[in-house]
Write an enzyme that holds these catalytic residues in place. Structure first.
Site, PDB file in Angstrom:
ATOM      1  N   ARG A 228      11.432   2.235   4.038  1.00 21.59           N
ATOM      2  CA  ARG A 228      10.810   1.567   5.194  1.00 21.59           C
ATOM      3  C   ARG A 228      11.818   0.576   5.750  1.00 21.59           C
ATOM      4  O   ARG A 228      12.427  -0.189   5.001  1.00 21.59           O
ATOM      5  CB  ARG A 228       9.524   0.846   4.794  1.00 21.59           C
ATOM      6  CG  ARG A 228       8.999  -0.057   5.915  1.00 21.59           C
ATOM      7  CD  ARG A 228       7.596  -0.511   5.719  1.00 21.59           C
ATOM      8  NE  ARG A 228       6.668   0.589   5.848  1.00 21.59           N
ATOM      9  CZ  ARG A 228       5.352   0.442   5.950  1.00 21.59           C
ATOM     10  NH1 ARG A 228       4.827  -0.768   5.941  1.00 21.59           N
ATOM     11  NH2 ARG A 228       4.566   1.496   6.063  1.00 21.59           N
TER      12      ARG A 228
ATOM     13  N   HIS B  23       5.800   6.826  11.388  1.00 26.22           N
ATOM     14  CA  HIS B  23       5.346   6.682  10.007  1.00 26.22           C
ATOM     15  C   HIS B  23       4.782   8.058   9.659  1.00 26.22           C
ATOM     16  O   HIS B  23       3.577   8.251   9.546  1.00 26.22           O
ATOM     17  CB  HIS B  23       4.265   5.598   9.940  1.00 26.22           C
ATOM     18  CG  HIS B  23       3.870   5.197   8.559  1.00 26.22           C
ATOM     19  ND1 HIS B  23       4.334   5.822   7.420  1.00 26.22           N
ATOM     20  CD2 HIS B  23       3.033   4.221   8.118  1.00 26.22           C
ATOM     21  CE1 HIS B  23       3.803   5.243   6.358  1.00 26.22           C
ATOM     22  NE2 HIS B  23       3.013   4.279   6.747  1.00 26.22           N
TER      23      HIS B  23
ATOM     24  N   ARG C 257       0.813  -1.210   0.000  1.00 27.85           N
ATOM     25  CA  ARG C 257       0.000   0.000   0.000  1.00 27.85           C
ATOM     26  C   ARG C 257       0.859   1.278   0.000  1.00 27.85           C
ATOM     27  O   ARG C 257       0.742   2.128  -0.882  1.00 27.85           O
ATOM     28  CB  ARG C 257      -0.874  -0.035   1.239  1.00 27.85           C
ATOM     29  CG  ARG C 257      -1.868   1.058   1.386  1.00 27.85           C
ATOM     30  CD  ARG C 257      -2.422   1.022   2.802  1.00 27.85           C
ATOM     31  NE  ARG C 257      -2.795  -0.339   3.182  1.00 27.85           N
ATOM     32  CZ  ARG C 257      -3.897  -0.940   2.766  1.00 27.85           C
ATOM     33  NH1 ARG C 257      -4.727  -0.304   1.984  1.00 27.85           N
ATOM     34  NH2 ARG C 257      -4.166  -2.177   3.145  1.00 27.85           N
ATOM     35  N   THR C 258       1.722   1.404   0.994  1.00 29.22           N
ATOM     36  CA  THR C 258       2.521   2.630   1.134  1.00 29.22           C
ATOM     37  C   THR C 258       3.479   2.793  -0.041  1.00 29.22           C
ATOM     38  O   THR C 258       3.621   3.881  -0.588  1.00 29.22           O
ATOM     39  CB  THR C 258       3.318   2.593   2.463  1.00 29.22           C
ATOM     40  OG1 THR C 258       2.399   2.419   3.537  1.00 29.22           O
ATOM     41  CG2 THR C 258       4.084   3.876   2.668  1.00 29.22           C
TER      42      THR C 258
ATOM     43  N   LYS D 164      24.164  -9.445   3.127  1.00 27.00           N
ATOM     44  CA  LYS D 164      25.611  -9.683   3.144  1.00 27.00           C
ATOM     45  C   LYS D 164      26.296  -8.935   4.283  1.00 27.00           C
ATOM     46  O   LYS D 164      27.504  -9.004   4.429  1.00 27.00           O
ATOM     47  CB  LYS D 164      26.223  -9.284   1.793  1.00 27.00           C
ATOM     48  CG  LYS D 164      25.676 -10.079   0.605  1.00 27.00           C
ATOM     49  CD  LYS D 164      26.222  -9.566  -0.717  1.00 27.00           C
ATOM     50  CE  LYS D 164      25.592 -10.319  -1.907  1.00 27.00           C
ATOM     51  NZ  LYS D 164      25.841  -9.643  -3.184  1.00 27.00           N
TER      52      LYS D 164
END
Lengths: 304, 304, 304
Positions: free
Chosen positions: A102, A130, A51-52, A81
């Site tokens: 994110r 957020h 969604r975001t 890694k």
């Protein structure tokens, strides 16, 4: 403002500028469709989110910009890694004009913005914030109620893991005479840092166990999902199903009140689709759409 | 037609219109390269597929449109948090102009199209349908044989789990005097619903165990992969390797016959690359290319 | 040159042409921003990589081209159903104008280029090569030192699994009077094929255990990560931590020497961010940026 990593960065004046810009974009999309042409945005997602990510990518495309994207940076990027987030940011920032990120660790967006030569936008950092969700939440409140002060709002559900309620509190703290009521299971209460912030900004807040008592009294009911993936199984079992908006509890909600949710919702909202589509009090899908325009406004602010 | 969720939606007239449009696009690509400028297509894939997703994305890009994309919605989207497909569709549809969707559940595309404000294109729904594959299959038959009626076609392989053969039967049922021969392992026979549909449309069909007897007698051999991932191990072991096109069996195929496959193929086609490249009877790579043009035609139909 | 699967394909003349083109692109980005308009590049990645994939995608976008992409072809594409790489390439190549491919099998890019009707660019094939990394490495050496001959270079770290050092040796072998010193743990030594190639091209090479002895004597220190994911646990434990650039060892490095790394780096470089940002000897982030321009030059070479 170069990067946007926490909602406190936005002051009152800037917030209303963004709202005005978002309104104008919505009304005159065509006018904006080449504004960021030649610019490239990277979406760097270390945690699941369609969604975001798609909301940001659409915002960029509608402004004429371009997008490079990774939807599972945790597994596919050099993180696996052992590369530091700083190194990743330094390399990616040499390719593009801004990074939407994110990450599963609180504070990662701030860390990234310190090293980056280009704007970083926090699209969620662990249990941290957020902030663009807070923008769209505030924008939705303003569009629905007509003001951002003297708002009585119930924040309901998982207030411990939910970063959207945290970011929203920081924004609401900027306006006078707001009143916040926290309604959460005992084991998922709002943390002290937010309460202290609200005290400092003279925002009245309280905690309440009985949702039904609160429902008739507030302007906004902001309900959130119990975030199963961020807690132990026993905590989830203890917390779920306590606070639910269904046809029964909806009857207690006033005509002028608005019900918001950052989505996705599961069992905490249990309403027939027909009601979700037609009842003016239900605004969580409008909220998601508002997000597109406010993110376009933010991208313009950071990149123009 | 607003959404395209099953091949039965297309009537004879519309089908030939799409073929004509696809031919024109192929011949005059330049003419179409801005037709969908300003439009955004979302690809929402809950099941693995690179081929189909990239085919749609290329189609959109070549028409001047833009793409937002998720290649593993099952894990990365809010589905994992328990969100309903309806909610996901409602949010994503506020970002874009159409959604191409692959999902592991039969009927999901229809469900999505009922709630959506924008066109939904079914790119495969579990064991249900894959209607744009049927379009490209029919388009290929028409280009290769010159007609869609009086076709004698053998559908070979996994007729139980294969959604492409199901979608193709629905389309072939619209034309007169076609004859369909099902050739499948005992445990993977075509289901009754399709047989009843064909009966209703007066299409002659039969079942046959011996592929070699059939090979010299048909216009089209449409062979499919045994879908290991959709059955129990013992069913797979029982079914695999029974029906194979190799240099030996190819000798039985007439010069005018065409061999089709929805791809990917594994051991059911066992031919040297040189033969695959040069033998005019082998058309499965042409089929994939035809898919690009017919999908461009479909996008224009739904979005213009 | 149609496809680019190994660094040996590039001769001296072509290499300097690419450098010149890359310099011009860097200086005049605007001039190039529509050069590949109408072209589509596919990125087909069977192994994790965000850096390389996004570098190529950015390069294409900055030239006005478009991109279709899969970041986990191994799991999401038909590979999981058993499709051969040749079949995948034949289908994908009917959609686009070039394919950038990373695969876990040595030789896969060559295999793909043999069947493909469009250019294939090798973005890493197992323990084989990573030829565009060699291009950007050579480009960086040239920009920093001013020449590609009479270079004394130490290749340090995992020389057995590291495909970038292999590709770089092939390029350095084209120029006269270069000298290469291999510094690696006993169990990760450079393979004989490269040593024979260097002998054939009259390049002086040697092996050395003591990094500290070498540091003051070379023009370039090219250090690499021990590739944990390509070896047994005991081999990794034996090899790690042996060769490290830290504040202590950095003191041994001359002012004119340059320290390169293909990135991501982990513990083999242990320097404070401030030094990484300010010390002129440290060029590995510049290297990554150079990669963007040299890849743009390569795309123009193959697609114009």
């Amino acid at each position: 403002m170069k990067s946007f990593y926490e909602s406190q960065q936005i002051n009152e004046k800037k917030l209303f500028e963004l709202f005005k810009k978002a309104d104008d974009i919505r009304a005159n999309l065509k006018k904006y469709d080449k504004m960021l042409s030649g610019k490239i945005m990277a979406t760097l997602f270390y945690e699941p989110s369609t969604r975001t990510r798609l909301s940001f990518e659409t915002a960029m495309l509608k402004l004429g910009g371009k997008v490079i994207s990774t939807e599972n940076a945790r597994e596919f990027s050099s993180a696996i890694k052992g590369e530091s987030i700083e190194d990743t940011i330094r390399v990616i920032s040499s390719y593009c004009d801004c990074i939407v990120m994110r990450h599963y660790e609180e504070g990662s967006a701030l860390k990234a913005s310190k090293i980056s030569s280009i704007p970083i936008i926090n699209a969620g950092d662990g249990k941290g914030q957020h902030p663009t969700q807070a923008l769209l939440d505030a924008y939705t409140i303003f569009r629905e109620i007509g003001r951002l002060e003297k708002i009585k709002i119930a924040l309901v559900g998982d207030l411990l893991s939910g970063r959207t309620v945290r970011s929203l509190c920081y924004l609401l703290g900027k306006f006078s005479e707001n009143e916040i009521i926290f309604v959460s299971p005992e084991n998922l209460r709002m943390k002290d840092d937010i309460k202290q912030y609200l005290d400092k900004h003279k925002i009245i807040w309280g905690e309440e166990k009985d949702l039904q008592k609160i429902l008739p009294k507030v302007d906004i009911i902001y309900i959130t999902r119990i975030q199963k993936e961020r807690m132990k199984k026993e905590d989830y079992e203890k917390a779920r199903g306590k606070y639910v908006i269904n046809e029964e509890t909806l009857k207690l909600v006033r005509k002028e009140t608005r019900i918001m949710h950052p989505l996705p919702h599961v069992e905490e909202i249990d309403l027939p689709i027909k009601i979700e589509q037609e009842d003016k009090r239900i605004v969580y899908f409008k909220q998601a759409e508002n997000g597109l325009y406010i993110r376009m406004a933010l991208l313009l602010e950071l990149l123009k």
